[in-house]
Each structure stands twice: as structure tokens, then as C-alpha cells.
Write an enzyme that holds these catalytic residues in place. Structure first.
Site, PDB file in Angstrom:
ATOM      1  N   SER A   1      -4.729   2.153   5.912  1.00  0.00           N
ATOM      2  CA  SER A   1      -5.266   1.958   4.562  1.00  0.00           C
ATOM      3  C   SER A   1      -5.295   0.476   4.243  1.00  0.00           C
ATOM      4  O   SER A   1      -4.375  -0.263   4.577  1.00  0.00           O
ATOM      5  CB  SER A   1      -4.375   2.643   3.531  1.00  0.00           C
ATOM      6  OG  SER A   1      -4.671   3.993   3.432  1.00  0.00           O
TER       7      SER A   1
ATOM      8  N   HIS B   1      -4.615   1.984  -3.524  1.00  0.00           N
ATOM      9  CA  HIS B   1      -3.562   3.005  -3.415  1.00  0.00           C
ATOM     10  C   HIS B   1      -2.368   2.521  -2.594  1.00  0.00           C
ATOM     11  O   HIS B   1      -1.312   3.147  -2.611  1.00  0.00           O
ATOM     12  CB  HIS B   1      -4.129   4.319  -2.857  1.00  0.00           C
ATOM     13  CG  HIS B   1      -4.417   4.329  -1.403  1.00  0.00           C
ATOM     14  ND1 HIS B   1      -5.689   4.161  -0.897  1.00  0.00           N
ATOM     15  CD2 HIS B   1      -3.611   4.499  -0.330  1.00  0.00           C
ATOM     16  CE1 HIS B   1      -5.650   4.234   0.426  1.00  0.00           C
ATOM     17  NE2 HIS B   1      -4.406   4.433   0.791  1.00  0.00           N
TER      18      HIS B   1
ATOM     19  N   ASP C   1     -11.264   1.746  -4.810  1.00  0.00           N
ATOM     20  CA  ASP C   1      -9.963   1.644  -4.136  1.00  0.00           C
ATOM     21  C   ASP C   1      -9.802   0.253  -3.514  1.00  0.00           C
ATOM     22  O   ASP C   1      -9.950   0.063  -2.307  1.00  0.00           O
ATOM     23  CB  ASP C   1      -9.855   2.739  -3.059  1.00  0.00           C
ATOM     24  CG  ASP C   1      -8.469   2.852  -2.462  1.00  0.00           C
ATOM     25  OD1 ASP C   1      -7.526   2.275  -3.033  1.00  0.00           O
ATOM     26  OD2 ASP C   1      -8.333   3.524  -1.421  1.00  0.00           O
TER      27      ASP C   1
END
Length: 260
Positions: A214, A75, A121
């Protein structure tokens, strides 16, 4: 804030130092508020594999697996232009001043990545040339899962407080315990489906997965065991969720082999 049909999904995709706006990947997403809770100031000398995955306005973390290959969260790069990315390594401070910088000439996400569920992810980024220098080292990909209750280390440049408008200037780290799969699935029952590519780690109400950016590393015994993915709130009853490296390991290594 924009109302959504599910609880607040907190993607750890954060603004670069000096920028207060945050971009979300969901049309129905509210603004994202990751921050470091329960961590401490660290040094890149302790995390030589840790890199910054940046554009002009956004920051994620990543890990150097091969001199020319970085692993991060899908992402962080999904539908982004590879030419906008700069990868920084070898520096404790965000962006330098002694960082080694490389551009990206190829990047791809796992074919099963789902931007709504965050299944698989993970992304692979190939640098324009080898990243080498002081305080830069590669890290191996774990091939087996981390047992429940074992402490792992998460590192990144996340926000230091819920109301902060800038990300941390210096890298921070935190130790969090891994949850068993059954406990992870149970905690998120009725909230979010925990797929086989996901693992949980956190110390509820004290130390959370939000302690890293992230795409950043979750490390156990000197190996990369997880990739920071998402969480529902920070330091809440729910643990942070990571992409399990043993699950995506073969895909990443195959990608490196095919595109090197």
C-alpha cells in the site's frame, strides 16, 4: 475471519518483517493477505524513489517527491500518530542495513479521502530533514493518465506467498498492464464503485496489484502515475486498484507549497 456485507476488500497494508499480525482500518474487515505474485527480486538502484513507510508493527510503501516530501496511501497513515513513523530510503533490504532513516513532522490525507470506499486514497508526509544519500532520488508526479494496455512497474516489500508470515526482506517489482477506465468500471460493477481518483492495472490470474505494498509506486516513463491502494483478491479476475496521480497531483503540490 469476520463476515462482511461486501466481498473481501484486500488493503495492501502489510506487517513489518518479523510480525505476523495485520491491522485493518475497517471495523467489519477481515484479515488482510497481500502477497507478491508474478514479480521478481529487484534493487533499490532501479527504484531510487521508493521508500518504506513504517511504524513498529506495520509497513507501507511510498515515493520521494521532494527531498523532504513523501507521497503514500491515506489508509496507511489515517488516524495514526506521526511520531510513530520512520521512513527508510536508499536500501533494497527492508529496514537496511544501509538505509537512510528520517522521521515525520507533518502528515495529512486528502480532504475527500473516504476510508470505506478508499476514494482519494493519498497522503502527504513531510520529513524532519531532507532525505539524501546513495541510491536516493525524487520522482516527478505524472500529469496525464497512462493509456490502456501500457505496461507500468509496481515495487514493494509485499508477502511472497499467500501463507507467508513475514514480508519480503528484499524489494520486488512487477510489470503490469493498465486497464482502460471502462474496463475497470465494468470489472467492478456491483462490487465496488470506481471513482475518478482510481485506476486499474493487472494481468489477470498472473500479475496483480498486490505485487506492491500500500502506498507504493506505480511508475510509467520515469514518473509516478499511481499509488497502490486496494484489490479484491490477488491474481484473480479483478484488477488491482491504484490512486490516479494526475487526479491528486495539484492537491499534493499545493500541500507541499503551503507547508514547506
Amino acid at each position: 475471519m469476520i463476515a462482511r456485507s461486501m466481498p473481501s476488500l484486500l488493503l495492501l497494508f502489510i506487517p513489518v518483517l518479523g510480525f505476523s499480525s495485520v491491522s485493518a482500518i475497517f471495523n467489519d474487515s477481515e484479515e488482510i493477505q497481500p502477497r507478491i505474485i508474478g514479480g521478481q527480486v529487484s534493487s533499490i538502484k532501479q527504484e531510487k524513489y521508493l521508500v518504506q513507510v513504517t511504524t513498529n508493527t506495520e509497513l507501507c510503501g511510498g515515493s520521494l517527491i521532494k527531498p523532504r516530501w513523501v507521497i503514500s496511501a491515506a489508509h496507511c497513515v489515517y488516524r495514526q500518530n506521526k511520531n510513530e513513523f520512520k521512513i527508510y530510503g536508499g536500501a533494497s533490504d527492508q529496514g537496511g542495513p544501509y538505509a537512510i532513516m528520517r522521521r515525520v513532522d507533518f502528515m495529512t490525507v486528502h480532504p475527500a479521502f473516504n476510508r470505506k470506499t478508499l476514494n482519494m486514497d493519498v497522503a502527504a508526509l513531510r520529513l524532519t530533514s531532507d532525505m539524501t544519500g546513495a541510491n536516493i532520488e525524487t520522482i516527478a508526479l505524472a500529469s496525464t493518465s497512462v493509456p490502456a494496455r501500457v505496461l507500468v512497474k509496481v515495487s514493494g516489500w509485499g508477502l511472497l506467498a499467500a501463507d507467508a508470515t513475514e514480508t519480503a526482506k528484499r524489494v520486488h517489482s512487477v510489470m503490469v498492464p493498465v486497464w482502460s477506465r471502462s474496463a475497470c468500471v465494468s470489472a467492478y460493477k456491483g462490487i465496488h464503485r470506481i471513482t475518478r481518483s482510481m485506476m486499474c492495472a493487472a494481468k489477470p490470474y498472473t500479475k496483480d496489484s498486490c505485487d506492491g505494498d500500500s502506498g507504493g509506486p506505480l511508475v510509467h516513463s520515469g514518473e509516478l502515475a499511481g499509488i497502490v491502494s486496494y484489490g479484491y483478491g490477488c491474481a484473480s479476475a479483478l484488477p488491482g486498484v491504484y490512486t490516479s496521480v494526475p487526479v491528486i497531483r495539484e492537491w499534493f503540490l499545493r500541500t507541499v507549497q503551503q507547508h514547506s
